[in-house]
Design an enzyme around this catalytic site. Structure first.
Site, PDB file in Angstrom:
ATOM      1  N   ASP A 181      38.378  45.307  42.284  1.00 52.81           N
ATOM      2  CA  ASP A 181      39.644  44.709  43.485  1.00 52.81           C
ATOM      3  C   ASP A 181      39.576  42.954  42.802  1.00 52.81           C
ATOM      4  OD1 ASP A 181      41.486  45.718  45.465  1.00 52.81           O
ATOM      5  OD2 ASP A 181      40.766  43.792  46.538  1.00 52.81           O
ATOM      6  N   SER A 182      40.307  42.771  42.473  1.00 52.79           N
ATOM      7  CA  SER A 182      40.380  40.997  41.993  1.00 52.79           C
ATOM      8  C   SER A 182      41.551  40.105  42.637  1.00 52.79           C
ATOM      9  CB  SER A 182      39.639  40.938  40.910  1.00 52.79           C
ATOM     10  OG  SER A 182      40.738  42.245  40.177  1.00 52.79           O
ATOM     11  N   HIS A 242      35.322  36.483  35.238  1.00 50.95           N
ATOM     12  CA  HIS A 242      34.816  36.886  36.467  1.00 50.95           C
ATOM     13  C   HIS A 242      34.582  38.998  36.535  1.00 50.95           C
ATOM     14  CE1 HIS A 242      38.771  37.674  35.802  1.00 50.95           C
ATOM     15  NE2 HIS A 242      39.684  38.381  36.944  1.00 50.95           N
TER      16      HIS A 242
HETATM   17  P1  ITT Z   1      44.854  48.108  40.989  1.00 47.86           P
HETATM   18  O1  ITT Z   1      44.131  48.181  42.605  1.00 47.86           O
HETATM   19  O2  ITT Z   1      45.462  49.942  40.712  1.00 47.86           O
HETATM   20  O3  ITT Z   1      43.130  48.171  40.443  1.00 47.86           O
HETATM   21  P2  ITT Z   1      45.885  45.657  41.013  1.00 47.86           P
HETATM   22  O4  ITT Z   1      46.405  44.672  39.817  1.00 47.86           O
HETATM   23  O5  ITT Z   1      47.366  45.966  42.311  1.00 47.86           O
HETATM   24  O6  ITT Z   1      46.092  47.387  40.607  1.00 47.86           O
HETATM   25  P3  ITT Z   1      44.307  44.239  42.856  1.00 47.86           P
HETATM   26  O7  ITT Z   1      44.437  44.806  44.037  1.00 47.86           O
HETATM   27  O8  ITT Z   1      42.679  44.245  42.998  1.00 47.86           O
HETATM   28  O9  ITT Z   1      44.661  45.813  41.927  1.00 47.86           O
HETATM   29  O10 ITT Z   1      45.408  42.490  42.728  1.00 47.86           O
HETATM   30  C1  ITT Z   1      44.951  42.510  41.653  1.00 47.86           C
HETATM   31  C2  ITT Z   1      44.992  41.281  41.129  1.00 47.86           C
HETATM   32  O11 ITT Z   1      44.617  39.578  41.163  1.00 47.86           O
HETATM   33  C3  ITT Z   1      46.016  41.427  39.580  1.00 47.86           C
HETATM   34  O12 ITT Z   1      47.212  41.830  39.691  1.00 47.86           O
HETATM   35  C4  ITT Z   1      46.492  39.718  39.044  1.00 47.86           C
HETATM   36  O13 ITT Z   1      47.088  39.210  39.649  1.00 47.86           O
HETATM   37  C5  ITT Z   1      45.067  39.079  39.555  1.00 47.86           C
HETATM   38  N1  ITT Z   1      44.270  38.869  39.031  1.00 47.86           N
HETATM   39  C6  ITT Z   1      42.726  40.027  38.714  1.00 47.86           C
HETATM   40  N2  ITT Z   1      41.813  39.875  37.853  1.00 47.86           N
HETATM   41  C7  ITT Z   1      42.661  38.582  36.501  1.00 47.86           C
HETATM   42  C8  ITT Z   1      42.715  38.235  35.669  1.00 47.86           C
HETATM   43  O14 ITT Z   1      41.022  38.681  34.401  1.00 47.86           O
HETATM   44  N3  ITT Z   1      43.187  37.766  35.305  1.00 47.86           N
HETATM   45  C9  ITT Z   1      43.956  36.701  35.695  1.00 47.86           C
HETATM   46  N4  ITT Z   1      44.992  38.157  37.273  1.00 47.86           N
HETATM   47  C10 ITT Z   1      44.249  38.007  37.625  1.00 47.86           C
END
Ligand code: ITT
Length: 193
Positions: A67-68, A179
């Protein structure tokens, strides 16, 4: 040494494989396309655990999730856990990025600080073990999008110590600094101890 990775985000799978391969020899991460649980936690850790628990319950295998998001100082840490849907319920990345730029249009250079956050949950249904590890990547928000590498907010995130966005860096360089790589290093330490 096989883990299920509970994500529907192909970019995360790519980065996990690129980073973990060199970090934890012998680990195999397999994708998981089961039903997406409702992410109604109030923190990265809660949402990461929701996703990893769902995959563990569904597969019976040790499961990982990520979760990111991006946390912007002047917005009090937003978008944070709402990063994937910042501009609305559809995961429209271009709209998310544009909204963030618009919100910061009047914000001065020195106040554009931000960080990426990655929280990884591990849920092992065999041992009943659960924990989270995390990594942060400090930087600031650019004034416009630059670069075509990476995903998400990479085109507007300028890492600390750099003058270009994360989407200009080549993938190997991002994967040394990010990260996600910091969280995966913490995971590797945990797995080897
Ligand atoms: P899952 O829940 O299926 O894993 P998701 O993309 O919906 O996929 P998150 O709810 O964790 O996951 O949302 C993370 C968002 O944060 C992601 O869609 C990006 O917009 C941003 N993000 C996370 N890591 C990133 C990275 O390395 N570079 C750029 N944006 C990032």
């Amino acid at each position: 040494n096989t883990f299920v990775l509970a994500t529907h985000n192909l970019h995360k799978i790519e980065e996990f494989n690129a980073i973990l391969g060199s970090l934890v020899p012998g680990i195999t991460v397999i994708g998981y396309d089961g039903p997406e649980p409702i992410e109604d936690g109030v923190s990265f850790a809660e949402n990461a655990l929701i996703k990893a628990r769902a995959a563990a319950a569904h597969t019976g295998l040790p499961s990982l999730s990520d979760d990111s998001g991006i946390c912007v100082d002047v917005l009090g840490g937003a978008p944070g856990i709402f990063s994937a849907r910042w501009a609305g319920s559809a995961k429209d990345n271009a709209a998310n990025v544009q909204l963030l730029l618009d919100q910061l249009s009047d914000v001065r250079e020195e106040d554009r600080g931000a960080h990426f956050q990655c929280t990884i949950a591990v849920v092992n249904p065999v041992t009943n073990e659960e924990y989270v590890v995390e990594g942060k990547w400090p930087g600031r928000i650019a004034r416009e999008v630059h670069g075509a590498n990476g995903f998400g907010y990479d085109p507007v995130f300028i890492p600390e110590g750099y003058e270009v966005t994360a989407a200009i860096l080549d993938p190997d360089e991002k994967n040394q600094l990010s990260h996600r790589s910091r969280a995966l290093r913490a995971l590797a330490d945990r797995l080897s101890s």
